[in-house]
Write a protein that holds these residues in place. Sequence first.
Motif, PDB file in Angstrom:
ATOM      1  N   GLU A  24       0.793  -1.133   0.031  1.00 38.56           N
ATOM      2  CA  GLU A  24      -0.039  -0.077   0.032  1.00 38.56           C
ATOM      3  C   GLU A  24       0.902   1.205  -0.065  1.00 38.56           C
ATOM      4  OE1 GLU A  24      -3.460   0.581  -0.150  1.00 38.56           O
ATOM      5  OE2 GLU A  24      -3.239  -1.809  -0.449  1.00 38.56           O
ATOM      6  N   CYS A  25       2.027   1.365   0.214  1.00 37.27           N
ATOM      7  CA  CYS A  25       3.187   2.466   0.181  1.00 37.27           C
ATOM      8  C   CYS A  25       3.659   2.621  -1.206  1.00 37.27           C
ATOM      9  CB  CYS A  25       4.129   1.960   1.366  1.00 37.27           C
ATOM     10  SG  CYS A  25       5.350   3.245   1.054  1.00 37.27           S
ATOM     11  N   ARG A  50       0.617  -6.867   3.443  1.00 35.23           N
ATOM     12  CA  ARG A  50      -0.872  -6.618   3.662  1.00 35.23           C
ATOM     13  C   ARG A  50      -1.711  -7.806   3.392  1.00 35.23           C
ATOM     14  NH1 ARG A  50      -1.975  -1.471   5.089  1.00 35.23           N
ATOM     15  NH2 ARG A  50      -0.160  -0.027   5.215  1.00 35.23           N
ATOM     16  N   LEU A 127       1.752   7.216   4.719  1.00 31.70           N
ATOM     17  CA  LEU A 127       0.693   6.311   4.647  1.00 31.70           C
ATOM     18  C   LEU A 127      -0.546   7.021   5.480  1.00 31.70           C
ATOM     19  CD1 LEU A 127       2.358   2.903   5.603  1.00 31.70           C
ATOM     20  CD2 LEU A 127       1.096   3.605   3.312  1.00 31.70           C
ATOM     21  N   LYS A 132      -4.098   5.376   4.961  1.00 32.70           N
ATOM     22  CA  LYS A 132      -3.749   3.719   4.881  1.00 32.70           C
ATOM     23  C   LYS A 132      -3.398   3.338   6.265  1.00 32.70           C
ATOM     24  CE  LYS A 132      -3.949   3.543   0.323  1.00 32.70           C
ATOM     25  NZ  LYS A 132      -4.897   3.080  -0.384  1.00 32.70           N
TER      26      LYS A 132
END
Length: 141
Positions: A24-25, A50, A127, A132
């Motif tokens: 997600e980064c 994740r 994030l 996130k």
Amino acid sequence: MQAESGSGIQDSSSRRLRLVYDGECPICRRYVRWQRMRKEVGELELIDARQDSEARQELTAMGIDLDQGFALQIGERWYHGSEALHRLTLLGTRSGMFNRLMYRLFASPEHTARLYPLLRACRNGLLKVLRKGRIDNLKRK
């Protein structure tokens, strides 16, 4: 784990290479996309921290917090955080501007250890801006 040669590199046929990183980064995704391994090192398996995976389960059982840094497996051994970044840098090529820069920044384990907290803080800040959540692989359910 088999003995390493003087260069710290094992025969690629005996080595498993896996990198567990935060999918997600955006910085992490770009880094793994641009990083190039030397041919003799072999293929690097990329795993999103994740997502549920055997690697994530193994790291969690070992108590390795993936919110504190990515993890690199070489053979049977796991490296985490700055040590993983340093090892990954040594396995990379020196071709291209990105890989040459990564080598200059992270070839020294001491220099990598000093820079890594700043990199982690930047990741955590990004994030938060992107809203996130944490990976929370050590969170007990």
